[in-house]
Scaffold this motif. Structure first.
Motif, PDB file in Angstrom:
ATOM      1  N   UNK A  74       0.811  -1.215   0.000  1.00 16.10           N
ATOM      2  CA  UNK A  74       0.000   0.000   0.000  1.00 16.10           C
ATOM      3  C   UNK A  74       0.843   1.263   0.000  1.00 16.10           C
ATOM      4  N   UNK A  75       2.043   1.214   0.577  1.00 19.97           N
ATOM      5  CA  UNK A  75       2.887   2.404   0.642  1.00 19.97           C
ATOM      6  C   UNK A  75       3.375   2.837  -0.740  1.00 19.97           C
ATOM      7  N   UNK A  76       3.326   1.932  -1.730  1.00 16.59           N
ATOM      8  CA  UNK A  76       3.747   2.258  -3.096  1.00 16.59           C
ATOM      9  C   UNK A  76       2.611   2.102  -4.103  1.00 16.59           C
ATOM     10  N   UNK A  77       1.385   1.875  -3.599  1.00 17.78           N
ATOM     11  CA  UNK A  77       0.249   1.646  -4.491  1.00 17.78           C
ATOM     12  C   UNK A  77       0.593   0.554  -5.513  1.00 17.78           C
ATOM     13  N   UNK A 108      -7.387   2.743  -9.193  1.00 14.43           N
ATOM     14  CA  UNK A 108      -7.663   1.733 -10.222  1.00 14.43           C
ATOM     15  C   UNK A 108      -6.440   1.388 -11.071  1.00 14.43           C
ATOM     16  N   UNK A 109      -5.350   2.129 -10.887  1.00 14.97           N
ATOM     17  CA  UNK A 109      -4.151   1.886 -11.693  1.00 14.97           C
ATOM     18  C   UNK A 109      -2.927   1.680 -10.802  1.00 14.97           C
ATOM     19  N   UNK A 110      -2.887   0.556 -10.096  1.00 16.02           N
ATOM     20  CA  UNK A 110      -1.722   0.286  -9.244  1.00 16.02           C
ATOM     21  C   UNK A 110      -0.514  -0.079 -10.093  1.00 16.02           C
ATOM     22  N   UNK A 147      10.624  -8.082 -18.128  1.00 18.62           N
ATOM     23  CA  UNK A 147       9.545  -7.749 -17.211  1.00 18.62           C
ATOM     24  C   UNK A 147       8.801  -6.524 -17.735  1.00 18.62           C
ATOM     25  N   UNK A 148       7.473  -6.654 -17.875  1.00 22.21           N
ATOM     26  CA  UNK A 148       6.648  -5.534 -18.306  1.00 22.21           C
ATOM     27  C   UNK A 148       6.184  -4.753 -17.084  1.00 22.21           C
ATOM     28  N   UNK A 149       6.225  -3.442 -17.193  1.00 24.64           N
ATOM     29  CA  UNK A 149       5.833  -2.560 -16.092  1.00 24.64           C
ATOM     30  C   UNK A 149       4.593  -1.772 -16.502  1.00 24.64           C
ATOM     31  N   UNK A 150       3.569  -1.798 -15.661  1.00 25.70           N
ATOM     32  CA  UNK A 150       2.337  -1.068 -15.931  1.00 25.70           C
ATOM     33  C   UNK A 150       2.108   0.012 -14.878  1.00 25.70           C
TER      34      UNK A 150
END
Length: 209
Positions: A74-77, A108-110, A147-150
């Motif tokens: 949670x600290x970094x969403x 909605x966009x973690x 690794x894909x990052x979103x």
């Protein structure tokens, strides 16, 4: 009926989490194939974070069996781990786990990362929640695995690119055509790839790890 539980909520109710945590580790240990240090991370970093309130885990339970897990920072969403048994895909368990997670995070966009090979099983979730592919990192956890990052952690060299350009650059980076499925018009973008790559070479802008 599948029920969802938050470990932080269970902790607040005074429930002993030890047995549940051990079962979560057994269920998610398959993550070790793409993240070799997963068990150590889970035990030494994630679990202590649950007790101090910086992390959480949401579990999906069917007939007293854990069938889905979402580990959250949670600290970094951030959605750190998303796992569900394949046979529950027809029940849209992945979507429901994500919904529970974003409700907890109130976003909605973690931030979420995944190996490019996971795209087939997660592409519907990515499209439904309109997650944005923002980066692609070589050899992030395993050599020769991208690794894909979103939704975050942009490399400096990629901040000026559009989402479409990042996806095409990720294709160039991984040679994985599944990435192009994230585009609204992948056939048209296939035509653009050669032109795009040539122009990127000219400007010498490449992905950085």
């Amino acid at each position: 009926m599948i029920k969802f539980y938050s470990l932080q909520n269970l902790l607040e109710k005074g429930i002993d989490l030890e047995q549940i945590i051990n079962e979560i580790l057994l269920v998610t240990i398959s993550a070790k194939t793409t993240y070799p240090e997963y068990a150590e991370w889970f035990i030494k970093k994630h679990v202590p974070g649950i007790y101090v309130g910086t992390r959480n885990t949401i579990i999906a339970v069917d007939n007293n069996k854990i069938v889905g897990v979402s580990n959250i920072k949670s600290s970094e969403n951030k959605l750190c781990t998303l796992y569900f048994e394949p046979k529950y895909r027809r029940y849209r368990l992945g979507n429901k786990l994500v919904e529970e997670s974003i409700n907890y995070l109130n976003n909605s966009k973690p931030l979420i990362t995944m190996p490019s090979s996971y795209l087939p099983q997660f592409k519907n979730i990515i499209k439904r929640f309109d997650w944005e592919l923002t980066d692609c990192i070589d050899d992030c956890y395993i050599k020769d695995t991208s690794e894909l990052v979103f939704n975050g952690e942009l490399s400096e060299t990629n901040k000026q690119l559009t989402n479409e350009e990042r996806i095409i650059l990720s294709y160039k980076h991984t040679k994985d055509k599944k990435i192009l499925k994230l585009l609204k018009n992948p056939l048209f973008s296939l035509i653009k790839i050669t032109f795009f790559i040539k122009n990127r070479k000219k400007t010498k802008k490449v992905l950085s790890n």
